[in-house]
Design an enzyme around this catalytic site. Structure first.
Site, PDB file in Angstrom:
ATOM      1  N   GLY A  42       0.841  -1.200   0.000  1.00 15.36           N
ATOM      2  CA  GLY A  42       0.000   0.000   0.000  1.00 15.36           C
ATOM      3  C   GLY A  42       0.872   1.244   0.000  1.00 15.36           C
ATOM      4  N   SER A  43       0.414   2.280  -0.680  1.00 16.19           N
ATOM      5  CA  SER A  43       1.270   3.456  -0.868  1.00 16.19           C
ATOM      6  C   SER A  43       0.433   4.733  -0.882  1.00 16.19           C
ATOM      7  CB  SER A  43       2.016   3.328  -2.184  1.00 16.19           C
ATOM      8  OG  SER A  43       1.049   3.174  -3.223  1.00 16.19           O
ATOM      9  N   ASN A  45      -1.345   7.860   1.656  1.00 13.31           N
ATOM     10  CA  ASN A  45      -0.768   8.896   2.487  1.00 13.31           C
ATOM     11  C   ASN A  45       0.092   8.293   3.610  1.00 13.31           C
ATOM     12  OD1 ASN A  45      -2.162  11.358   4.703  1.00 13.31           O
ATOM     13  ND2 ASN A  45      -0.691  11.742   3.093  1.00 13.31           N
ATOM     14  N   LYS A 236     -12.224   4.985  16.764  1.00  9.30           N
ATOM     15  CA  LYS A 236     -12.045   6.441  16.965  1.00  9.30           C
ATOM     16  C   LYS A 236     -12.496   7.221  15.732  1.00  9.30           C
ATOM     17  CE  LYS A 236      -8.316   6.795  14.275  1.00  9.30           C
ATOM     18  NZ  LYS A 236      -7.755   7.784  13.372  1.00  9.30           N
ATOM     19  N   ARG A 301      -8.965  13.538   8.562  1.00  8.15           N
ATOM     20  CA  ARG A 301      -9.909  13.712   7.452  1.00  8.15           C
ATOM     21  C   ARG A 301     -11.355  13.374   7.827  1.00  8.15           C
ATOM     22  NH1 ARG A 301      -7.405   8.537   4.143  1.00  8.15           N
ATOM     23  NH2 ARG A 301      -5.450   9.469   4.768  1.00  8.15           N
ATOM     24  N   GLN A 330     -12.533   6.503   6.374  1.00 10.76           N
ATOM     25  CA  GLN A 330     -12.770   5.234   7.078  1.00 10.76           C
ATOM     26  C   GLN A 330     -14.018   5.273   7.971  1.00 10.76           C
ATOM     27  OE1 GLN A 330     -10.755   2.871   6.131  1.00 10.76           O
ATOM     28  NE2 GLN A 330      -9.345   4.239   5.058  1.00 10.76           N
TER      29      GLN A 330
HETATM   30  N1  LIG Z   1      -3.381   8.951   6.650  1.00  9.85           N
HETATM   31  C1  LIG Z   1      -3.198   8.895   7.940  1.00  9.85           C
HETATM   32  O1  LIG Z   1      -2.966   9.912   8.607  1.00  9.85           O
HETATM   33  C2  LIG Z   1      -3.215   7.562   8.616  1.00  9.85           C
HETATM   34  C3  LIG Z   1      -2.588   7.429   9.832  1.00  9.85           C
HETATM   35  C4  LIG Z   1      -2.602   6.211  10.464  1.00  9.85           C
HETATM   36  C5  LIG Z   1      -3.241   5.121   9.869  1.00  9.85           C
HETATM   37  N2  LIG Z   1      -3.855   5.266   8.661  1.00  9.85           N
HETATM   38  C6  LIG Z   1      -4.512   4.077   8.080  1.00  9.85           C
HETATM   39  O2  LIG Z   1      -3.699   3.586   7.024  1.00  9.85           O
HETATM   40  C7  LIG Z   1      -4.526   2.929   6.051  1.00  9.85           C
HETATM   41  C8  LIG Z   1      -4.172   3.463   4.680  1.00  9.85           C
HETATM   42  O3  LIG Z   1      -4.541   4.825   4.631  1.00  9.85           O
HETATM   43  P1  LIG Z   1      -3.781   5.892   3.739  1.00  9.85           P
HETATM   44  O4  LIG Z   1      -4.082   7.202   4.364  1.00  9.85           O
HETATM   45  O5  LIG Z   1      -2.348   5.523   3.537  1.00  9.85           O
HETATM   46  O6  LIG Z   1      -4.524   5.691   2.322  1.00  9.85           O
HETATM   47  P2  LIG Z   1      -5.102   6.857   1.379  1.00  9.85           P
HETATM   48  O7  LIG Z   1      -6.549   7.035   1.669  1.00  9.85           O
HETATM   49  O8  LIG Z   1      -4.201   8.036   1.434  1.00  9.85           O
HETATM   50  O9  LIG Z   1      -4.910   6.264  -0.080  1.00  9.85           O
HETATM   51  C9  LIG Z   1      -5.784   5.422  -0.738  1.00  9.85           C
HETATM   52  C10 LIG Z   1      -4.944   4.288  -1.303  1.00  9.85           C
HETATM   53  O10 LIG Z   1      -5.805   3.307  -1.845  1.00  9.85           O
HETATM   54  C11 LIG Z   1      -5.249   2.869  -3.074  1.00  9.85           C
HETATM   55  N3  LIG Z   1      -6.291   2.275  -3.894  1.00  9.85           N
HETATM   56  C12 LIG Z   1      -7.261   2.901  -4.623  1.00  9.85           C
HETATM   57  N4  LIG Z   1      -8.030   1.955  -5.246  1.00  9.85           N
HETATM   58  C13 LIG Z   1      -7.530   0.754  -4.883  1.00  9.85           C
HETATM   59  C14 LIG Z   1      -7.893  -0.592  -5.175  1.00  9.85           C
HETATM   60  N5  LIG Z   1      -8.926  -0.882  -5.971  1.00  9.85           N
HETATM   61  N6  LIG Z   1      -7.159  -1.591  -4.617  1.00  9.85           N
HETATM   62  C15 LIG Z   1      -6.126  -1.329  -3.798  1.00  9.85           C
HETATM   63  N7  LIG Z   1      -5.734  -0.078  -3.486  1.00  9.85           N
HETATM   64  C16 LIG Z   1      -6.434   0.947  -4.017  1.00  9.85           C
HETATM   65  C17 LIG Z   1      -4.637   4.117  -3.646  1.00  9.85           C
HETATM   66  O11 LIG Z   1      -3.678   3.789  -4.619  1.00  9.85           O
HETATM   67  C18 LIG Z   1      -3.997   4.723  -2.411  1.00  9.85           C
HETATM   68  O12 LIG Z   1      -2.725   4.167  -2.194  1.00  9.85           O
HETATM   69  C19 LIG Z   1      -5.981   3.208   6.453  1.00  9.85           C
HETATM   70  O13 LIG Z   1      -6.513   2.086   7.098  1.00  9.85           O
HETATM   71  C20 LIG Z   1      -5.858   4.369   7.426  1.00  9.85           C
HETATM   72  O14 LIG Z   1      -6.885   4.375   8.384  1.00  9.85           O
HETATM   73  C21 LIG Z   1      -3.839   6.444   8.013  1.00  9.85           C
END
Ligand SMILES: NC(=O)c1ccc[n+]([C@@H]2O[C@H](COP(=O)([O-])OP(=O)(O)OC[C@H]3O[C@@H](n4cnc5c(N)ncnc54)[C@H](O)[C@@H]3O)[C@@H](O)[C@H]2O)c1
Length: 381
Positions: A42-43, A45, A236, A301, A330
């Site tokens: 996964g890549s 944010n 949360k 967000r 989420q």
């Molecule tokens: N962003 C934060 O601040 C943060 C902090 C801690 C934990 N998290 C958790 O990390 C996890 C990932 O969140 P994020 O913020 O990195 O993601 P994001 O919402 O920034 O990005 C969405 C991702 O989904 C991918 N995507 C889109 N369609 C897809 C598909 N069909 N199959 C697979 N991938 C697809 C995109 O390429 C992208 O990498 C979540 O569970 C989030 O709750 C996020």
């Protein structure tokens, strides 16, 4: 699988390096096998921020292989493939613009190639994609690998609650730890100081992931109450939606604090009702608990989109598209899973905050209904 097994074919280079480590949170593993290969699945944010931390850490530790693979769900950005941009410009221009990724982080669009030789898998996709990802990698991931899930969300199984880590365990058949905390990606990327929590049913495995991820600005505590850590990370986001709704109709900080407190009570009660293992109150005092709840209810967000929902009357889907540039929300999804689990057990009236957030997101209930819900909360009877 234990990390000690992974490290069985030691080459002893680490011993001569003689690194000093804290006795309480030290994995005790001084002897190194073949360097452990890390893959980030996964890549977005957060996945990109974590690749920055891991890419930089592995350069200094012989225990880990110097190249970190990152699976990227391929997309075209300004006419170029995102993987090409990351590998040549070292920036994820879509999900983490403005931050340079280490050059040893190598993006690949092929999920199977990314995971095939991984020793450590860090799962960082939004939770709606985890089942598909696991189905695709189940027969490819080495059976000795260890997983770490950063994914905040839950699922529903025949017995009620199903954690994302349970899905990974069942489908991929590896041990899975989790990492959750008050970690807003943009702030961690900017190297602002924060803490996080790793929950691991096998302590040694959690400590290994701590070595991979800890930095002077990103402090990691490891606990064994893994299910509670994970549940905090998911629930949360529902509370943060509730706070965002309150912001939308201009409530003050006292009302927001009430939502946070009642939300925390419902998080604890939900954990006690649905977790199979022990749920320790102390875990809610770790970064994954109160700290993540507070940071998500002021930044993040889910709060932001919920506020816009209350102010504009647009749908959640419209706002997600308009405001998040491909990032996923989420809270609404998690509220729907929680609602179904509670309804099945006849417990909706015991969790009025979770219930009203679901109804506002999905059933057209008025945002202003937040207030009577708080006024009539079972906590005050
Ligand atoms: N962003 C934060 O601040 C943060 C902090 C801690 C934990 N998290 C958790 O990390 C996890 C990932 O969140 P994020 O913020 O990195 O993601 P994001 O919402 O920034 O990005 C969405 C991702 O989904 C991918 N995507 C889109 N369609 C897809 C598909 N069909 N199959 C697979 N991938 C697809 C995109 O390429 C992208 O990498 C979540 O569970 C989030 O709750 C996020």
């Amino acid at each position: 699988m234990l990390c000690s097994d992974l490290l069985a074919q030691a080459d002893r280079r680490q011993q001569s390096a003689g690194k000093a480590q804290s006795p309480r949170q030290d994995s005790g593993v001084e002897v190194v096998a073949k360097p452990l290969k890390v893959c980030i699945v996964g890549s977005g944010n957060w996945g990109s921020v974590v690749s920055k931390i891991i890419g930089s850490n592995v350069k200094n530790m012989k225990k880990f292989a110097p190249t970190v693979k990152m699976w990227v769900f391929e997309e075209v950005v300004s006419g170029r493939k995102l993987t090409d941009i990351i590998n040549s410009d070292h920036e994820n221009v879509k999900y983490l613009p403005g931050h340079r990724l280490p050059e040893n982080v190598v993006a690949t669009p092929s999920l199977s190639q990314a995971v095939q030789d991984a020793d450590l898998l860090v799962f960082a996709s939004p939770h709606q994609f985890v089942r598909t990802i696991c189905d695709e990698i189940a027969d490819i991931v080495p059976k000795t690998a260890l997983g770490l899930s950063l994914i905040k969300g839950i699922d529903e199984g025949p017995e009620g609650l199903k954690l994302v880590s349970d899905i990974i365990r069942e489908k991929v058949d590896i041990d899975v730890s989790v990492l959750m905390g008050a970690n807003i990606a943009s702030e961690v990327a900017a190297e602002q100081f924060c803490e996080t929590t790793i929950g691991s049913k096998v302590l040694q495995n959690g400590l290994l992931f701590k070595e991979l991820l800890q930095t002077p600005k990103f402090r990691v505590t490891v606990v064994e109450d893994s299910d509670t850590v994970e549940l905090c990370g998911a629930l949360k986001n529902i509370v943060a939606m509730g706070v965002g709704f309150c912001d939308g109709f201009c409530c003050g900080d006292s009302t927001k604090a009430t939502v946070i407190r009642l939300g925390l009570k419902e998080m604890i009660a939900f954990g006690r009702t649905f977790c199979k293992g022990q749920v320790s109150t102390a875990t809610f005092l770790e970064s994954c608990g109160v700290a993540d709840l507070v940071s998500s209810c002021y930044g993040g967000r889910n709060r932001k989109v919920a506020e816009a929902f209350a102010r504009t009357g647009k749908t959640i889907e419209e706002l997600e598209k308009e405001m998040l540039n491909g990032q996923k929300l989420q809270g609404p999804h998690t509220s729907a899973q929680v609602y179904r689990i509670l309804r099945k057990k006849g417990l909706l009236d015991k969790f009025p905050l979770f219930t009203v957030v679901y109804q506002i997101c999905h059933e057209g209930r008025a945002v202003a209904e937040m207030i009577p819900c708080l006024q009539n909360h079972p906590e005050h009877r």
